[in-house]
Design an enzyme around this catalytic site. Structure first.
Site, PDB file in Angstrom:
ATOM      1  N   LYS A  91      43.613  39.788  50.608  1.00 19.14           N
ATOM      2  CA  LYS A  91      43.598  38.345  50.818  1.00 19.14           C
ATOM      3  C   LYS A  91      43.804  38.030  52.313  1.00 19.14           C
ATOM      4  CE  LYS A  91      43.040  38.703  46.469  1.00 19.14           C
ATOM      5  NZ  LYS A  91      44.083  38.571  45.462  1.00 19.14           N
ATOM      6  N   TYR A 137      49.769  36.875  38.639  1.00 17.71           N
ATOM      7  CA  TYR A 137      48.390  37.328  38.809  1.00 17.71           C
ATOM      8  C   TYR A 137      47.905  38.026  37.527  1.00 17.71           C
ATOM      9  CZ  TYR A 137      44.395  39.798  40.745  1.00 17.71           C
ATOM     10  OH  TYR A 137      43.143  40.287  40.964  1.00 17.71           O
ATOM     11  N   ARG A 148      46.494  62.224  52.379  1.00 12.35           N
ATOM     12  CA  ARG A 148      47.125  61.567  51.228  1.00 12.35           C
ATOM     13  C   ARG A 148      48.585  61.255  51.536  1.00 12.35           C
ATOM     14  NH1 ARG A 148      49.181  64.290  47.211  1.00 12.35           N
ATOM     15  NH2 ARG A 148      47.629  65.943  47.196  1.00 12.35           N
ATOM     16  N   ASP A 188      55.928  39.126  45.039  1.00 12.31           N
ATOM     17  CA  ASP A 188      54.518  39.136  45.453  1.00 12.31           C
ATOM     18  C   ASP A 188      54.336  37.951  46.405  1.00 12.31           C
ATOM     19  OD1 ASP A 188      51.750  38.700  45.698  1.00 12.31           O
ATOM     20  OD2 ASP A 188      51.317  39.494  43.703  1.00 12.31           O
TER      21      ASP A 188
HETATM   22  C1  LIG Z   1      44.498  39.394  44.342  1.00 13.42           C
HETATM   23  C2  LIG Z   1      45.922  39.423  43.992  1.00 13.42           C
HETATM   24  C3  LIG Z   1      46.532  40.595  43.493  1.00 13.42           C
HETATM   25  C4  LIG Z   1      45.752  41.866  43.237  1.00 13.42           C
HETATM   26  O1  LIG Z   1      45.293  42.431  44.411  1.00 13.42           O
HETATM   27  P1  LIG Z   1      43.990  43.369  44.544  1.00 13.42           P
HETATM   28  O2  LIG Z   1      43.924  43.647  45.990  1.00 13.42           O
HETATM   29  O3  LIG Z   1      42.830  42.582  44.017  1.00 13.42           O
HETATM   30  O4  LIG Z   1      44.233  44.584  43.715  1.00 13.42           O
HETATM   31  C5  LIG Z   1      47.890  40.548  43.234  1.00 13.42           C
HETATM   32  N1  LIG Z   1      48.613  39.431  43.420  1.00 13.42           N
HETATM   33  C6  LIG Z   1      48.057  38.288  43.878  1.00 13.42           C
HETATM   34  C7  LIG Z   1      48.908  37.085  44.068  1.00 13.42           C
HETATM   35  C8  LIG Z   1      46.706  38.246  44.183  1.00 13.42           C
HETATM   36  O5  LIG Z   1      46.156  37.107  44.615  1.00 13.42           O
END
Ligand SMILES: *Cc1c(COP(=O)(O)O)cnc(C)c1O
Length: 419
Positions: A229, A121, A68, A204
């Site tokens: 992604k 998001y 962890r 982000d």
């Molecule tokens: C998919 C996504 C998230 C969330 O991510 P997860 O891995 O699904 O928890 C956050 N920000 C953006 C821009 C995303 O495309």
């Protein structure tokens, strides 16, 4: 020996010592919950550092304790991710949402104010407007068309400008590729911060990073990824990452230790494998996207295209695009002539391109933001930012572009015939 300077050259070997793992060329999966200390004294020293009981010595390393807190797969992955964004430190999480919520919880306390860009998001938006609100953290959103002066006045009008503690942005915004100027956001956070109270800027960077944009160089303090992604890139895992300087990352890692939301050794191992092809995948995806955008632009069934490569020189967005990004990316949104019925016909007629949410993977995906990823968004905001019933979002993969175009063309032509 000449120094290796390009991150892609480091992705196969950096930070891993085969001699520590029976000479295995690739890092094995360290599928273990805990690690054996050589001596009790060593165990004590590791815990003192991990819990911040005393300062870490200059040449002292935090040894492996418990998965962890740390694990070789997690550490090698974090060290490799740092190279792309030239960050001092990185923390990998079990999801993008875990990364985002941990940043928000660490830098915001009840009574504080959060300034954030809209649209963001769906999960982030929900966390901000529901959970943060429920624990007494107020938030105020701004849209890409607003100027620095307008945003500053908006924050002042809340009467809580002295409580502003974090600026959180997502750029390009999903699904319309609207751009937010990171340097402008930094001047806004600097406008409100005091020497006693820094106001951090978190970005982000899921859509364009880590290859095509490195927000730290524009003044961001924290970069956040959904590693599900592009970084993962094969639609076979969920993960997230946060990067920044040693000080902010120290805070993030302590909170991660106690929330227990780090990524598992197996997920880290898959991500290490993904990083080896990150650059070739993303470059091929961007190349395909440009060809598909050109095709869509001239198709009679398409009324509007949202693609960074079609921004017009001279506009504010174009200027931000030129400064912040080195590619037009691999995400397109376009408006179909028609409404939900025509959009659904198009989606149902696709064959090679799969109808699914998510993005950034080797396979191309299509979805309908108004009824899927952005269904929870208020109607006025949807209209204001262009999420119409005829809007389709495409994430372009590494397939041959001729096959992708043929699939899109067939699906588009079928709606025209049915009319
Ligand atoms: C998919 C996504 C998230 C969330 O991510 P997860 O891995 O699904 O928890 C956050 N920000 C953006 C821009 C995303 O495309």
């Amino acid at each position: 020996m000449k120094q290796v300077v390009h991150p892609e050259s480091h992705m196969m070997t950096f930070g891993y010592k085969p001699e520590l793992s029976e000479g295995a060329l690739k890092p094995p999966i360290f599928q273990t919950s805990t690690f054996v200390f050589q001596t009790a004294e060593e165990g004590k020293a590791f815990f003192e550092i991990a819990y911040g009981i005393r300062e870490q010595g200059r040449d002292e390393k935090l040894g492996l304790i418990y998965s962890r807190i740390n694990n070789p797969n997690l550490e090698i992955l974090e060290n490799r991710l740092c190279l792309w964004d030239k960050a001092e430190d990185c923390a990998v999480f079990e999801s993008g949402m875990s990364a985002i919520s941990t940043v928000l919880l660490e830098f915001l306390k009840p009574g504080d104010l959060l300034l954030y860009s809209m649209p963001t998001y769906g999960g982030t938006d929900h966390f901000i407007t529901n959970f943060l609100k429920s624990i007494g953290i107020d938030s105020i959103g701004f849209t890409p068309d607003q100027s620095k002066e307008e945003i500053i006045s908006m924050v002042e009008a809340t009467g809580k400008a002295n409580k502003l503690s974090l600026v959180y942005i997502e750029t390009p915004a999903n699904p319309t590729n609207d751009l937010i100027d990171i340097e402008m956001c930094k001047t806004i956070s600097m406008h409100f911060e005091t020497t006693e109270k820094p106001i951090y800027l978190a970005v982000d960077n899921t859509y364009m990073g880590p290859l095509w944009s490195n927000p730290l160089q524009f003044g961001a303090d924290l970069i956040i990824y959904s590693a599900t992604k592009y970084i993962g890139g094969h639609s076979d895992l969920i993960a997230g990452a946060v990067l920044g300087n040693a000080e902010v990352m120290g805070r993030i890692k302590v909170l991660r230790t106690f929330l227990g939301n780090m990524a598992s050794p197996h997920t880290c191992w898959l991500l290490l494998r993904s990083l080896e092809t990150l650059k070739v995948r993303m470059e091929q995806q961007a190349k395909n996207t440009r060809i598909i955008a050109d095709f869509l632009e001239q198709h009679p069934a398409v009324s509007k295209l949202y693609y960074l490569g079609s921004l017009k020189p001279g506009s504010k967005s174009y200027d931000t695009y030129q400064r912040q990004y080195t590619s037009s990316g691999a995400m397109i949104a376009f408006e179909i002539r028609g409404r939900e019925k025509e959009a659904f016909q198009f989606l149902n007629n696709l064959n090679l391109i799969k109808l699914a949410v998510s993005l950034g993977s080797t396979e191309s995906l299509a979805q309908h933001p108004a009824s899927m990823t952005h269904i929870g968004m208020a109607k006025e905001l949807k209209e204001r930012i262009g999420i119409s019933d005829g809007l389709i979002r495409l994430s372009i993969g590494v397939e041959n572009h001729e096959d992708l175009i043929s699939d899109i063309n067939t699906a588009l032509n079928q709606i025209i015939c049915e009319k």
